[in-house]
Write an enzyme that holds these catalytic residues in place. Structure first.
Site, PDB file in Angstrom:
ATOM      1  N   HIS A  65      -2.807  -2.631  -4.749  1.00 35.69           N
ATOM      2  CA  HIS A  65      -2.787  -3.026  -3.342  1.00 35.69           C
ATOM      3  C   HIS A  65      -4.191  -3.326  -2.855  1.00 35.69           C
ATOM      4  CE1 HIS A  65      -3.155   1.376  -3.631  1.00 35.69           C
ATOM      5  NE2 HIS A  65      -3.920   1.310  -2.549  1.00 35.69           N
ATOM      6  N   LEU A  66      -4.266  -4.220  -1.893  1.00 33.70           N
ATOM      7  CA  LEU A  66      -5.506  -4.448  -1.161  1.00 33.70           C
ATOM      8  C   LEU A  66      -5.358  -3.833   0.214  1.00 33.70           C
ATOM      9  CD1 LEU A  66      -6.594  -8.167  -1.771  1.00 33.70           C
ATOM     10  CD2 LEU A  66      -7.034  -6.171  -3.182  1.00 33.70           C
TER      11      LEU A  66
HETATM   12  P1  DGP Z   1      -5.362   4.072  -2.019  1.00 34.27           P
HETATM   13  O1  DGP Z   1      -6.161   5.297  -1.729  1.00 34.27           O
HETATM   14  O2  DGP Z   1      -6.242   2.832  -2.137  1.00 34.27           O
HETATM   15  O3  DGP Z   1      -4.422   4.247  -3.173  1.00 34.27           O
HETATM   16  O4  DGP Z   1      -4.498   3.813  -0.701  1.00 34.27           O
HETATM   17  C1  DGP Z   1      -3.171   4.167  -0.548  1.00 34.27           C
HETATM   18  C2  DGP Z   1      -2.839   4.009   0.910  1.00 34.27           C
HETATM   19  O5  DGP Z   1      -1.430   4.043   1.042  1.00 34.27           O
HETATM   20  C3  DGP Z   1      -3.374   5.111   1.823  1.00 34.27           C
HETATM   21  O6  DGP Z   1      -4.303   4.533   2.747  1.00 34.27           O
HETATM   22  C4  DGP Z   1      -2.166   5.650   2.556  1.00 34.27           C
HETATM   23  C5  DGP Z   1      -1.104   4.622   2.266  1.00 34.27           C
HETATM   24  N1  DGP Z   1       0.233   5.153   2.101  1.00 34.27           N
HETATM   25  C6  DGP Z   1       0.631   6.133   1.254  1.00 34.27           C
HETATM   26  N2  DGP Z   1       1.945   6.324   1.340  1.00 34.27           N
HETATM   27  C7  DGP Z   1       2.412   5.436   2.262  1.00 34.27           C
HETATM   28  C8  DGP Z   1       3.695   5.159   2.788  1.00 34.27           C
HETATM   29  O7  DGP Z   1       4.717   5.752   2.427  1.00 34.27           O
HETATM   30  N3  DGP Z   1       3.770   4.187   3.736  1.00 34.27           N
HETATM   31  C9  DGP Z   1       2.661   3.490   4.161  1.00 34.27           C
HETATM   32  N4  DGP Z   1       2.843   2.566   5.094  1.00 34.27           N
HETATM   33  N5  DGP Z   1       1.435   3.729   3.673  1.00 34.27           N
HETATM   34  C10 DGP Z   1       1.311   4.691   2.744  1.00 34.27           C
END
Ligand code: DGP
Length: 114
Positions: free
Chosen positions: A100-101
């Protein structure tokens, strides 16, 4: 992937605030926003991280960056500026194992990042 939270969002099994979607990409607001605009842009296809991409996956990066441009316009941050971040692996701070970005904007970003 059954145990991947972002695959569950792609499949509609977990809800998310979706801001953009097309045939290969989905974008939704981060659950834990670090800026007024904080959107995650993911390929629909499960890929663990940038370093595990195969050559055939590389066109997806163009699709993802195309979505960044579209969403930045949509969110009104195209002119003021924004930051795009891809955390990769443990030292990169990646916590969700689906490529993801992060698109961050709506405030002044600082450098270097932590
Ligand atoms: P990273 O640390 O780059 O792997 O970022 C993962 C991001 O994903 C973090 O900022 C929080 C977000 N995240 C985790 N679980 C969920 C979810 O269930 N829904 C959404 N919208 N975001 C999530």
């Amino acid at each position: 992937m059954d145990d991947c939270i972002f695959c569950k969002i792609v499949a509609g099994k977990i809800s998310a605030q979706i801001v953009h979607q097309d045939k290969s990409v989905l974008a939704f607001r981060d659950l834990n926003p670090q800026a007024p605009v904080h959107i995650l842009i993911i390929p629909r296809k499960h890929i663990d991280q940038i370093s595990s991409m195969e050559e055939a996956d590389l066109p997806l990066l163009g699709d993802i960056y195309g979505a960044v441009k579209t969403i930045a316009l949509q969110e009104g941050i195209s002119e003021t500026g924004f930051r795009v971040v891809a955390n990769n692996g443990p030292d990169g701070g990646q916590t969700v194992g689906h490529l993801h970005l992060h698109l961050l904007g709506g405030r002044l970003m600082h450098w270097p990042p932590g």
